[in-house]
Design a protein around this motif. Structure first.
Motif, short mmCIF file in Angstrom:
data_model
loop_
_atom_site.label_atom_id
_atom_site.label_comp_id
_atom_site.label_asym_id
_atom_site.label_seq_id
_atom_site.Cartn_x
_atom_site.Cartn_y
_atom_site.Cartn_z
N SER A 58 32.07 16.83 -34.39
CA SER A 58 32.51 17.89 -33.49
C SER A 58 31.48 19.00 -33.45
O SER A 58 30.70 19.18 -34.37
CB SER A 58 33.87 18.45 -33.92
N SER A 59 31.50 19.70 -32.34
CA SER A 59 30.63 20.86 -32.18
C SER A 59 31.43 21.93 -31.44
O SER A 59 32.39 21.62 -30.74
CB SER A 59 29.37 20.50 -31.40
N THR A 60 31.06 23.15 -31.64
CA THR A 60 31.74 24.25 -30.98
C THR A 60 30.80 24.86 -29.95
O THR A 60 29.68 25.23 -30.27
CB THR A 60 32.16 25.33 -32.00
N GLY B 130 35.03 26.08 -26.73
CA GLY B 130 35.73 25.69 -27.93
C GLY B 130 35.18 24.41 -28.52
O GLY B 130 34.13 23.91 -28.12
N PRO B 131 35.92 23.85 -29.50
CA PRO B 131 35.42 22.65 -30.17
C PRO B 131 35.46 21.42 -29.27
O PRO B 131 36.36 21.26 -28.46
CB PRO B 131 36.38 22.48 -31.36
#
Length: 98
Positions: free
Chosen positions: A44-46, A50-51
């Protein structure tokens, strides 16, 4: 510099990036293989909104190629490590082999 030149210099890099994305999509759809899922994970990345999760699978084809592909969540949930898969020409994602 004239306004036309500034416009061309600013649009040129954007056009190149869009062409690279389109070429990658075409190559993914035009690929065909059979193989086995050897690994899968979610990262995941933000970002600004958002994520964001990225579902990734590693597939060993019957020809011996090792592929690492990003798939949608439906494909990720439907396949497990050890599953036989087939990716047909013209389809975006691999599917479980019958």
């Amino acid at each position: 510099m004239s306004n036309t030149m500034v416009l061309l210099l600013s649009i040129g890099p954007l056009a190149m990036v869009l062409a690279m994305i389109a070429a990658q999509r075409v190559s993914e759809v035009n690929d065909a293989y059979t193989g086995e899922v050897t690994g899968r994970w979610v990262s995941s990345s933000t970002g600004t909104y958002g994520p964001t999760g990225h579902c990734t699978m590693r597939i060993r084809t019957d020809e011996g190629r090792e592929l690492t592909i990003e798939v949608n969540s439906r494909t990720y949930q439907s396949l497990a490590v050890g599953d036989r898969v087939v990716k047909e020409w013209g389809r975006r994602w691999p599917e479980r082999s019958e």
